[in-house]
Design a protein around this motif. Sequence first.
Motif, mmCIF file in Angstrom:
data_model
loop_
_atom_site.group_PDB
_atom_site.id
_atom_site.type_symbol
_atom_site.label_atom_id
_atom_site.label_comp_id
_atom_site.label_asym_id
_atom_site.label_seq_id
_atom_site.Cartn_x
_atom_site.Cartn_y
_atom_site.Cartn_z
ATOM 1 N N VAL A 130 109.891 66.410 30.110
ATOM 2 C CA VAL A 130 109.024 67.517 30.500
ATOM 3 C C VAL A 130 109.855 68.725 30.934
ATOM 4 O O VAL A 130 109.580 69.865 30.540
ATOM 5 C CB VAL A 130 108.076 67.072 31.630
ATOM 6 C CG1 VAL A 130 107.365 68.256 32.249
ATOM 7 C CG2 VAL A 130 107.054 66.070 31.086
ATOM 8 N N THR A 181 110.433 60.355 31.317
ATOM 9 C CA THR A 181 109.356 61.272 30.951
ATOM 10 C C THR A 181 109.511 62.612 31.647
ATOM 11 O O THR A 181 109.330 63.671 31.024
ATOM 12 C CB THR A 181 107.997 60.650 31.307
ATOM 13 O OG1 THR A 181 107.913 59.340 30.760
ATOM 14 C CG2 THR A 181 106.864 61.497 30.756
ATOM 15 N N PHE A 197 100.907 66.515 33.158
ATOM 16 C CA PHE A 197 101.906 66.722 32.111
ATOM 17 C C PHE A 197 101.286 67.407 30.897
ATOM 18 O O PHE A 197 101.920 68.246 30.251
ATOM 19 C CB PHE A 197 102.529 65.393 31.705
ATOM 20 C CG PHE A 197 103.572 64.887 32.660
ATOM 21 C CD1 PHE A 197 104.003 65.659 33.722
ATOM 22 C CD2 PHE A 197 104.128 63.633 32.503
ATOM 23 C CE1 PHE A 197 104.965 65.197 34.612
ATOM 24 C CE2 PHE A 197 105.094 63.155 33.383
ATOM 25 C CZ PHE A 197 105.510 63.946 34.434
ATOM 26 N N THR A 241 104.965 61.657 25.741
ATOM 27 C CA THR A 241 104.884 61.518 27.192
ATOM 28 C C THR A 241 103.570 60.868 27.619
ATOM 29 O O THR A 241 103.557 60.060 28.557
ATOM 30 C CB THR A 241 105.021 62.887 27.874
ATOM 31 O OG1 THR A 241 104.040 63.783 27.358
ATOM 32 C CG2 THR A 241 106.394 63.462 27.649
#
Length: 526
Positions: A267, A263, A328, A311
């Motif tokens: 990002v 993840t 996030f 995500t």
Amino acid sequence: MFQALNQGDEHDSQYDDTVQFSPGRFRIHPTNTNTNRPPLPSPGEPDERTHLLFGIRPTKKQVQEWTHVTWKRTLILNVFPVAVVLAWCAVPFPIYDPSGTIKHFGSSAYTNVINIFHLPNHDDNPVEINFWFFLFFYYGFYNAIALLMVTKMFDLYSLNWWPKWLGGCFAYVVFWLSSLIGGVIIYLYTNLVKYNLTWVLLTFITMNMPLLVGFIVIRGQTSRIPYRFSFTLAQKTFLERQLRQSKYRMPSSYVRFLWFCFTLFIVIAAFIAGEAYTYVFLTTPEAHTGVDAFVYVYSWLATIYILDAVTEYIIESRVKSYPLQFTFKLYFFMIYFIFYRNLFARLRDPDQYILIQAASSLWVCIFYPLCMTRTVHTNLVCFLGLRKDYDEYKKQCGRSFFIRNLAENATMLGFICWICIIHYGPNYDVYPYFKFNEAGNPFDFSLTLKMSCIIWAFELASAGITRSIFRKAFKHSISKSAVKDFDEYPEMVVAMIVIIIHVLQDMLMALLNLNFKEALGSNYKP
């Protein structure tokens, strides 16, 4: 065969009770039922709930002082990070008179490929800047914030796999110095130093160094720990013989860390993709119409929503960290809005602003209240398998809108302030993107500033209307809900500030004209 096992995992928990066998005995260690916290450690595993950074983790009392009052919350989350970025970009670059017309270097084929990453609107004789000032102050501070952001992500994850001999602060300094050494090598031995994407990719590598070290350490530790499958009653009845053939399994903490790495890589890579997407739009020679800008904004918006959804699902169902979900989502909204803001410097007339902003305001006032209705929640439960009750789902929708507002205001405040600082300040020549002197374009600095302020006013109005709908129709205050989250997870606040600073810096870094004095490939000769 394994489908039933996976279904059992999904219904109970992503991380089953772990059975560790030792001579003459075994023990079952239950996992944590709170999906917002890391699961409890299994026997033989370190405690994942320990933290990597203590020096920059505010206390709950401090966070309450920052966030319980509206103006203080605005100051901390909007004004302060923007002020840091403005101070950073306002420091004058040591510049030199151009030594002659700068020509592209390298073979024609290589130059044609790499020139798509070179910003348009560069002067024929751009000023030359001092590389060492750029490396140690401008890029050094930018890279330090980027690395701090990744370190805070590890801290929110509560990483316990970090080697003790490589403490958080020591590792941070080593990674940061490594990036500067890499920059010196690029400057001395390559002709890539003048391209913005070179430095963005170097930062991308630097930000992934903690992932690599953490993966190597956890891989070495996990290989020495035996784990057996635990079984539900149905699995013991039907699948025990087959499953016993697989003697070992990966510990749940290792699985969590792999998902976290995946993840975090998405990002970090999202911004690289965004910059490439932006350069393709900005470097095309023809003038863009309002429809072009509309397609650009909303195709990128769709991309951001898809990445955010992926995500969020991974963090919620696999990593199980509410602070990471929150931060996030802020990162993705910041990426979207900062690209959207800098598009304003390339629009041609007020009609283009009106078209883009009208669509944006309608989207906000209709989409978010519609998403919060019970009908949408029911359909998501029936057709997509959503497992949240309505109150939890309503909080999730409100949280998303709060984060959107935060990113919206921070990016607009930053954009309006830095075009003023750059246009009237000493760094006017090193940011050609904000010169507003393109031939045949009547949309100058004053009109861009005026229309940006008008758009911000419309955004504030549409946000106020949407918040009012939330309060009156759904009895939900997104600000109060956010304050409760900050009280429960005070470590999020610093991470949010660092994310805002990093994304704003990243855009300015991409728009800087990198023409170094005495660089390899430059016409200047001492």
